[in-house]
Write an enzyme that holds these catalytic residues in place. Sequence first.
Site, mmCIF file in Angstrom:
data_model
loop_
_atom_site.group_PDB
_atom_site.id
_atom_site.type_symbol
_atom_site.label_atom_id
_atom_site.label_comp_id
_atom_site.label_asym_id
_atom_site.label_seq_id
_atom_site.Cartn_x
_atom_site.Cartn_y
_atom_site.Cartn_z
ATOM 1 N N SER A 24 -39.373 -37.905 3.745
ATOM 2 C CA SER A 24 -38.719 -36.588 3.847
ATOM 3 C C SER A 24 -38.286 -36.271 5.271
ATOM 4 O O SER A 24 -37.902 -35.152 5.580
ATOM 5 C CB SER A 24 -39.676 -35.490 3.360
ATOM 6 O OG SER A 24 -40.841 -35.482 4.170
ATOM 7 N N THR A 155 -15.096 3.085 -11.003
ATOM 8 C CA THR A 155 -16.137 2.614 -11.919
ATOM 9 C C THR A 155 -15.384 1.813 -12.969
ATOM 10 O O THR A 155 -14.238 2.162 -13.290
ATOM 11 C CB THR A 155 -16.913 3.777 -12.581
ATOM 12 O OG1 THR A 155 -16.004 4.539 -13.370
ATOM 13 C CG2 THR A 155 -17.599 4.678 -11.568
ATOM 14 N N HIS A 156 -15.961 0.756 -13.450
ATOM 15 C CA HIS A 156 -15.271 -0.172 -14.379
ATOM 16 C C HIS A 156 -13.961 -0.677 -13.756
ATOM 17 O O HIS A 156 -13.007 -0.948 -14.480
ATOM 18 C CB HIS A 156 -14.967 0.488 -15.725
ATOM 19 C CG HIS A 156 -16.123 1.215 -16.323
ATOM 20 N ND1 HIS A 156 -16.982 0.622 -17.228
ATOM 21 C CD2 HIS A 156 -16.584 2.476 -16.124
ATOM 22 C CE1 HIS A 156 -17.913 1.508 -17.574
ATOM 23 N NE2 HIS A 156 -17.703 2.634 -16.910
ATOM 24 N N SER A 277 -2.452 -21.842 3.551
ATOM 25 C CA SER A 277 -2.355 -22.775 2.428
ATOM 26 C C SER A 277 -1.597 -24.009 2.895
ATOM 27 O O SER A 277 -0.700 -23.913 3.732
ATOM 28 C CB SER A 277 -1.618 -22.101 1.272
ATOM 29 O OG SER A 277 -1.013 -23.069 0.451
ATOM 30 N N LYS A 283 0.958 -17.872 2.923
ATOM 31 C CA LYS A 283 -0.394 -17.420 2.572
ATOM 32 C C LYS A 283 -1.298 -17.104 3.753
ATOM 33 O O LYS A 283 -1.288 -17.768 4.766
ATOM 34 C CB LYS A 283 -1.070 -18.489 1.712
ATOM 35 C CG LYS A 283 -0.397 -18.695 0.387
ATOM 36 C CD LYS A 283 -0.824 -17.650 -0.608
ATOM 37 C CE LYS A 283 -2.055 -18.152 -1.306
ATOM 38 N NZ LYS A 283 -2.597 -17.183 -2.210
ATOM 39 N N ASN A 285 -5.217 -16.330 3.417
ATOM 40 C CA ASN A 285 -6.277 -16.181 2.404
ATOM 41 C C ASN A 285 -7.609 -15.705 3.002
ATOM 42 O O ASN A 285 -7.980 -16.136 4.095
ATOM 43 C CB ASN A 285 -6.509 -17.519 1.705
ATOM 44 C CG ASN A 285 -5.299 -17.961 0.917
ATOM 45 O OD1 ASN A 285 -4.555 -17.127 0.381
ATOM 46 N ND2 ASN A 285 -5.080 -19.261 0.851
ATOM 47 N N GLN A 322 -43.051 -31.376 -1.706
ATOM 48 C CA GLN A 322 -42.223 -31.867 -0.609
ATOM 49 C C GLN A 322 -40.776 -31.404 -0.746
ATOM 50 O O GLN A 322 -40.078 -31.224 0.256
ATOM 51 C CB GLN A 322 -42.287 -33.397 -0.569
ATOM 52 C CG GLN A 322 -41.445 -34.025 0.512
ATOM 53 C CD GLN A 322 -41.847 -35.459 0.762
ATOM 54 O OE1 GLN A 322 -42.928 -35.728 1.267
ATOM 55 N NE2 GLN A 322 -40.993 -36.386 0.365
ATOM 56 N N LYS A 325 -38.818 -28.038 1.029
ATOM 57 C CA LYS A 325 -38.189 -27.851 2.340
ATOM 58 C C LYS A 325 -36.674 -27.831 2.271
ATOM 59 O O LYS A 325 -36.015 -27.009 2.918
ATOM 60 C CB LYS A 325 -38.690 -28.908 3.321
ATOM 61 C CG LYS A 325 -39.870 -28.381 4.087
ATOM 62 C CD LYS A 325 -40.974 -29.320 4.429
ATOM 63 C CE LYS A 325 -41.505 -30.253 3.435
ATOM 64 N NZ LYS A 325 -42.476 -29.761 2.470
HETATM 65 N N1 ARG Z 1 -44.263 -34.610 3.509
HETATM 66 C C1 ARG Z 1 -45.223 -33.919 2.742
HETATM 67 C C2 ARG Z 1 -44.655 -32.587 2.261
HETATM 68 O O1 ARG Z 1 -43.726 -32.169 2.807
HETATM 69 C C3 ARG Z 1 -46.421 -33.635 3.557
HETATM 70 C C4 ARG Z 1 -47.663 -33.510 2.770
HETATM 71 C C5 ARG Z 1 -48.022 -34.843 2.215
HETATM 72 N N2 ARG Z 1 -49.311 -34.804 1.652
HETATM 73 C C6 ARG Z 1 -49.757 -35.790 0.878
HETATM 74 N N3 ARG Z 1 -50.928 -35.632 0.431
HETATM 75 N N4 ARG Z 1 -49.029 -36.812 0.564
HETATM 76 O O2 ARG Z 1 -45.131 -31.999 1.328
#
Ligand code: ARG
Length: 482
Positions: A24, A155-156, A277, A283, A285, A322, A325
């Site tokens: 990640s 309204t509407h 455009s 145009k 826009n 994970q 994020k």
């Molecule tokens: N990269 C993981 C996350 O964002 C970190 C936590 C990983 N924990 C684990 N037990 N594998 O969630």
Amino acid sequence: MGNKIWKGRIEKNTDKTVDKFTCSIDVDKSLYLYDLTGTAAYAIGLNKIGIIPDDELKKIIYGLKTVKKNIEEGSIDTSLYEDIHSLVESELGKIIGDAGMKIHTGRSRNDQVVLDEKLFVKDALIDIISKILALQGNILKIAESKIDIIIPAYTHMQKAQPVLLSHYFLSFFKKFERDTDNLFFNFETCDYMPLGAAACAGSGYKLDRKLLKELLEFKDLDSNSMDIVGNRDFIIDFIYSCSKIMLHLSSLCEDLIIYNTSEFSFIEIDEDFCTGSSIMPQKKNPDVLELIRGKSSLVIGSLMQSMILLKGLPSTYNRDLQEDKKILLGAYKETSASVEIFSKLLEKIKFNSIKINNALKEGFLEATDIADYLVKKGESFRKAHNIVGKIVRFCIDKKISFKDLEMEELKNYSPYFESDIHDMVEIHSCISSKKVECGTEKGQVILNIESGKKKIKDSWNKLKDLIKRTPKFEKIIKYIDA
Ligand code: ARG
């Protein structure tokens, strides 16, 4: 990806596709400062309970400073790592050797990641609150400087009643005020320090969690390790607030797109905020407004994604988490950028009074006020409504407006009509009669502008306090004279 901090139990090398699939780093590397800040505080915490001696703590702090510098200079090959936590720990080890091996004592990536995310959310809240307050300031500027412009309210999407343009803008001020309140509230619910939870059962070391809480500027300690590592409610809350902001912005954008059409021409959006455009040379826009409206779908989608991610998840940490994020960072990025650009666009909007005044002349905007006039003279509202409805019908058929009707004609509809009705059909009278506190009468609107100003001022002060409640890497490392 050779730098795995969990190697030992797993003898075989993971398949390359697994490495790629589970990693990640591309997303969570943007949390590096929070990971470093948390790690610095944690090292101080481990020193306090005798796990890390003073000399090693100094080395760790030096090492973390170097990792920070290397990340910021781009000299670390991030692709070697699974996530930001592995990167920080391994890079630290490379710089300071064995002392770096102690940093994960009594800590898990499970509580570490929650910490990073909480610190991120607290900063993100501050950023979005400041941008919303700036936007609210711009709304008040328009409300104050254009206090005499009257527009038709719809309204509407049908002409309804005349209102002050300022009243219209204040309606959005109010929505953003609720958003700010939500964001402040989110800060409070997020503000519990998670370290000490470790993997799920709690740390096996007697950590001084109070010290960690103070170093990391949290309001209080979070209290249940199993809850802590699986808790992402603060993320859902944050994205919910972002979604509401985007809902409000997108409907404001929609109004402005309509007002900007050549059919309406109530406003003109500055060329700085429009695009052309590739085929139609004429145009201009309003793409920025359309994109905000479009991006609202991404943020609202993120809210669904974050909830679905958690739905039915077994207790504590599961790797599904994970994925949060990507969702969190995306929702933040789109919301923050949308509020900022919209605020700038608003500063340059021009209002076309001629077109607006022409629009006020059609659509029988004063009809409700005429019914109210009859009620004030003694008629029941339902009858008055019916009488005015019939007059409107007559005027439509004759292609005339109320003002064109003679007193005798009006008397045919109701004996309550008297010569003062002519003042009543003036658009200004329709405004001045809405004296209720939430109404569009000028005095009330001015009061609302004033209370809006006060509210923003208070919120800016409150925001200053929140800024003090976020940790700074530089401040934490000063704790140790490294
Ligand atoms: N990269 C993981 C996350 O964002 C970190 C936590 C990983 N924990 C684990 N037990 N594998 O969630």
